[in-house]
Design a protein around this motif. Structure first.
Motif, mmCIF file in Angstrom:
data_model
loop_
_atom_site.group_PDB
_atom_site.id
_atom_site.type_symbol
_atom_site.label_atom_id
_atom_site.label_comp_id
_atom_site.label_asym_id
_atom_site.label_seq_id
_atom_site.Cartn_x
_atom_site.Cartn_y
_atom_site.Cartn_z
ATOM 1 N N ASP A 1 4.157 9.376 6.734
ATOM 2 C CA ASP A 1 2.925 8.767 6.233
ATOM 3 C C ASP A 1 3.123 7.378 5.617
ATOM 4 N N ARG B 1 0.837 -1.203 0.000
ATOM 5 C CA ARG B 1 0.000 0.000 0.000
ATOM 6 C C ARG B 1 0.872 1.253 0.000
ATOM 7 N N ALA B 2 1.928 1.241 0.825
ATOM 8 C CA ALA B 2 2.805 2.412 0.908
ATOM 9 C C ALA B 2 3.649 2.572 -0.349
ATOM 10 N N GLY C 1 5.574 0.820 -7.118
ATOM 11 C CA GLY C 1 6.061 2.190 -7.091
ATOM 12 C C GLY C 1 5.745 2.944 -8.361
ATOM 13 N N LEU C 2 5.920 4.260 -8.277
ATOM 14 C CA LEU C 2 5.598 5.147 -9.384
ATOM 15 C C LEU C 2 6.781 5.399 -10.307
ATOM 16 N N ARG D 1 3.268 1.568 -3.436
ATOM 17 C CA ARG D 1 2.567 1.911 -4.678
ATOM 18 C C ARG D 1 2.482 3.421 -4.890
ATOM 19 N N ARG D 2 2.482 4.179 -3.801
ATOM 20 C CA ARG D 2 2.277 5.623 -3.882
ATOM 21 C C ARG D 2 3.584 6.413 -3.900
ATOM 22 N N LEU D 3 4.732 5.707 -3.850
ATOM 23 C CA LEU D 3 6.018 6.406 -3.732
ATOM 24 C C LEU D 3 6.755 6.482 -5.064
ATOM 25 N N HIS E 1 8.938 10.651 3.111
ATOM 26 C CA HIS E 1 7.573 10.178 3.386
ATOM 27 C C HIS E 1 7.499 9.441 4.729
#
Length: 428
Positions: free
Chosen positions: A121, A50-51, A68-69, A53-55, A118
């Motif tokens: 969060d 979850r974490a 990851g992005l 995927r947004r980084l 990050h």
């Protein structure tokens, strides 16, 4: 994340997990893999996915899964070990997994900078609220009592003078330099360290005849530079190896009549002084003893005296969230250490002393560059580090420590400040 079942039992790494050979006698918690059940690993994997995927990262697992992005790459060679360590030990497990060679990053600083940026969060708020249930607490043995401080300081600073000399410049200064411009260059590091020292001595108005107390000797460069101005320096350290080398350097400079270096805790300081300088020593004091530390400055300064401090700082809310948590840095690098916030420093000075914070200036990007130069030098001299008897796990530990610290400053998670504290009254 490990609250769903009792504390796991550690077991030796199997051959498939032992990507780097690890000496179990020296590194027991790296050489063994915690026995994490499938539910623990599954929850850990879900939280991490979850974490991640947004980084702005690319995290590639051994089964080919990539998250990851896009951005700096992390290669996880052993997913089961990676999840087991993080699920049972959090960020300590993350660092131990790197020490064991279970993950790597071609641009380690870049990857850690994204994670540091990050940090607040990465873990969902619901799990953050349960932090006290799953986060390890600081060991009582690492409290910074007088005896505890001696042990904590020795753990790091008495490793080997020869080790530090391999990656520090000729001034043997182990704190942030102040450069004239970026990118920094190794050939200018010594001058940048002198610039930092001179700024502190100028803040404290150290000159001919000044009675100066230094708390935290290092290898003596600041004491030498102050004595060269004509000051009479009393410098305190808890590191026997640092004191031995600093005394030798003082004698070689012909300044033994102006510099006294004592193997003494700051709480044992005696006498009064016109000025006090302390460089990146407060990080080893511990929150419990911050009032004692600042009261010591107050008691040792004459009326009209000035204290110049250099301190690493972190955001106040992050400091409050982690102040009782046992971290990877505390376990392996700086036992008992805690980085304060600017708010914590200023509140402690206000509430426990008659001193006034007169000036403060931050220069975090300069520390990032200082650390880069140290890290590159350490890497370039890996064979010489090995020749001193430090094994591959130690070298991975120190590579991670230097990169992790650099990332903290590059992300803005960490900063470094120079403070001026003044005491009302008329100087002699």
């Amino acid at each position: 994340m490990s609250t769903v079942e009792p504390r796991p039992v550690a077991r030796p790494l199997t051959r498939e997990h032992r990507i780097c050979p690890v000496d179990a006698g020296r590194w027991p918690d790296v050489a063994t893999l915690p026995r994490a059940s499938w539910p623990v690993r599954a929850v850990t994997r879900a939280v991490l996915e979850r974490a991640l995927r947004r980084l702005p990262l690319r995290v590639r697992f051994a089964d080919g899964t990539t998250l990851g992005l896009g951005g700096p790459r992390i290669n996880v060679h052993d997913s089961m070990a990676f999840h087991a360590r993080i699920g049972t030990s959090g960020l300590i497990g993350f660092g131990e997994s790197y020490m064991a060679g279970e993950w790597d990053a071609p641009d380690l600083v870049g990857a850690l900078t994204v994670l540091a940026a990050h940090a607040a969060d990465l873990v969902p708020p619901s799990l953050q609220r349960l932090r006290d249930l799953w986060a390890q607490r600081q060991p009582a043995a690492q409290r910074n009592t007088p005896d505890g401080s001696r042990s904590n300081i020795s753990h790091h600073y008495d490793l080997s003078n020869d080790l530090f000399a391999l990656f520090l410049d000729e001034t043997l200064t182990y704190s942030a330099a102040v450069f004239r411009g970026f990118p920094a260059d190794w050939s200018r590091l010594a001058a940048a360290q002198h610039r930092k020292i001179d700024r502190l001595l100028d803040l404290a108005r150290v000159g001919g005849g000044t009675r100066l107390l230094e708390i935290g000797t290092g290898w003596g460069e600041l004491a030498l530079r102050a004595a060269a101005r004509g000051a009479h320096v009393t410098s305190l350290t808890l590191s026997a190896q640092q004191r031995d080398l600093a005394l030798r350097r003082v004698r070689q400079a012909g300044l033994a009549d102006r510099v006294s270096i004592e193997l003494r805790d700051y709480r044992e300081a005696r006498g009064t002084y016109d000025a006090i300088v302390s460089v990146e020593m407060i990080e080893a004091v511990g929150a419990e003893f911050w009032p004692v530390y600042f009261r010591t400055l107050d008691q040792r300064l004459i009326p009209g005296g000035r204290a110049a401090l250099q301190a690493i700082t972190m955001p106040h809310q992050r400091m409050l969230a982690s102040r009782y948590t046992h971290t990877w840095i505390q376990k392996y690098v700086f036992p008992g250490g805690l980085i304060p916030s600017t708010q914590a420093i200023e509140e402690t000075v206000r509430d426990h002393t008659a001193l006034t914070v007169t000036d403060r200036e931050g220069f975090g990007p300069h520390y990032a560059e200082t650390l880069r130069l140290w890290r590159e030098r350490f890497t370039d001299r890996a064979d010489q580090v090995a020749a001193l008897g430090f094994d591959d796990t130690f070298r991975r530990l120190w590579t991670f420590y230097l990169a992790y610290s650099e990332a903290g400053f590059r992300s803005g998670y960490l900063d470094v400040q120079q403070y001026l504290l003044t005491k009302e009254g008329t100087a002699r």
